[in-house]
Design an enzyme around this catalytic site. Sequence first.
Site, short mmCIF file in Angstrom:
data_model
loop_
_atom_site.label_atom_id
_atom_site.label_comp_id
_atom_site.label_asym_id
_atom_site.label_seq_id
_atom_site.Cartn_x
_atom_site.Cartn_y
_atom_site.Cartn_z
N ARG A 35 0.77 -1.27 0.09
CA ARG A 35 0.11 0.02 0.09
C ARG A 35 0.88 1.12 0.10
NH1 ARG A 35 -5.39 -1.20 3.52
NH2 ARG A 35 -6.40 -2.32 1.81
N LYS A 198 -19.32 -16.21 2.48
CA LYS A 198 -20.71 -15.85 2.57
C LYS A 198 -21.25 -15.22 1.27
CE LYS A 198 -21.19 -15.09 7.54
NZ LYS A 198 -21.48 -14.24 8.36
N GLY A 354 -8.98 -8.66 -0.51
CA GLY A 354 -7.84 -8.99 0.38
C GLY A 354 -7.43 -10.61 0.67
N GLY A 377 -13.40 -3.91 -0.02
CA GLY A 377 -14.73 -3.33 0.41
C GLY A 377 -14.94 -2.45 -0.76
P1 AMP Z 1 -14.36 -13.17 1.77
O1 AMP Z 1 -13.88 -12.44 2.82
O2 AMP Z 1 -16.04 -13.39 1.86
O3 AMP Z 1 -14.01 -13.12 0.35
O4 AMP Z 1 -14.21 -14.67 2.19
C1 AMP Z 1 -12.82 -15.26 2.26
C2 AMP Z 1 -12.82 -16.24 3.24
O5 AMP Z 1 -13.73 -17.34 2.66
C3 AMP Z 1 -11.49 -17.06 3.30
O6 AMP Z 1 -11.05 -16.67 4.62
C4 AMP Z 1 -11.75 -18.52 2.99
O7 AMP Z 1 -11.07 -19.41 3.94
C5 AMP Z 1 -13.35 -18.50 3.26
N1 AMP Z 1 -13.83 -19.87 2.42
C6 AMP Z 1 -13.56 -20.11 1.38
N2 AMP Z 1 -14.30 -21.09 0.79
C7 AMP Z 1 -14.74 -21.48 2.20
C8 AMP Z 1 -15.68 -22.82 2.42
N3 AMP Z 1 -16.01 -23.56 1.36
N4 AMP Z 1 -16.12 -22.87 3.66
C9 AMP Z 1 -15.67 -21.88 4.84
N5 AMP Z 1 -15.07 -20.88 4.47
C10 AMP Z 1 -14.80 -20.65 3.13
#
Ligand code: AMP
Length: 396
Positions: A35, A198, A354, A377
Amino acid sequence: MKTIADVNLKGKKVLVRVDFNVPLTPDKKITDETRIKETIPTIRKILDDGGAVILMSHLGRPKSGFDPEFSMAPVVPVLSRMLNKDIVFIPELFGSKVKEAAAALNPGDVMLLENLRFHKEEEKADKNFAKEVAALGDVYVNDAFATAHRAHMSTAIIAEFFPGNKYFGFLLANEKIYLDKVLHDARRPFTAIIGGAKVSTKIPVLKNLVGKVDNLIIGGGMMFTFMNALGGAVGKSLFEPDCLEQTKEILNEAMYRSVNLYLPIDAVISDAFANDANTKVCPSNSIPGEWKGLDIGPKSRAKFAEVIYNSQTILWNGPMGVFEMPAFSKGTKAIAIAVANATLKGSFSLLGGGDSVAAVNEYNLCDMFSYVSTGGGAMLEYMEGLELPGIKALME
Ligand code: AMP
């Protein structure tokens, strides 16, 4: 869009909002300097023109008031090394000492202000505080894309005090140019790959992208809400029942628009959320009761890689699995390699978020992408089709 390339800043004091919200170890060593490095072209341009630079940023989430735990001090030696010059830094709240130091700056000088979030007025977007800070400079530049989705004092409100004298820094300008290229002027076929934990956090992005892409690839924990919506069994995988209706709407929209929506065919499933748990591969729509899906399986990796390789434009946000654990990192790595290969062949690729950037960095593949966004974000909100306050404030 007026960028600092359009102006000569000789003799000007230039207030630059940067995002130096860098990751720190407990003993305050910076673990990733990206950054800071990304803002050097903007700082250099001002110095080369014969201007002085006053940098301002936030770091972490301090409570109101000075707190050494969140001081910008660790940034000073890194910035000094990158610019090869001393940095003026007053480790104090904004006040008379800071104003005096800013007033004493000469062309070629660089000053860094303390963490803006020591003042609650920063996040409250306080106009009086904006006016006081604005008085330090003649020109305002925003180069903080990762904070551009916040309507804070230093990212938005302060711009009002610089009519005709506010500019995009190079980093912010590039982010906008490349994101616009992908969202509004993509070479076809255009493929978006969306993963992450999620689905609830990605629904607005999916809704916007489904109207723009040819192919939509879904991976990560969010795939299981899609699987459930299609009648599949997801066992103990991440599943958000509250999002079922919206997930079905996205599936319908994709069908209506003839978008190819690719869900994983198979998944790597596990009997515990641990790297050394028992694992096996099974069809992603029939996960046994006590098991959870933590990565996409080999058939999905191959299919996704093929779709990616045949795309002219690729947008990727979010890992395919729990890539932090080696046992569940194969999906994310396979996608990183597929996007790198497509880019080598001439496709345009944009990576953001990230976690996905951290993963691709770990595989040493970041240089193989056409553009890597600094925004998490902010990038998501831009991809949702929202106007970012930091960008809007510069356009008016
Ligand atoms: P996000 O911040 O929503 O982009 O999510 C990133 C996170 O999603 C990472 O820390 C991953 O470990 C988690 N992740 C990816 N696939 C899965 C899964 N199948 N079950 C649980 N967590 C997951």
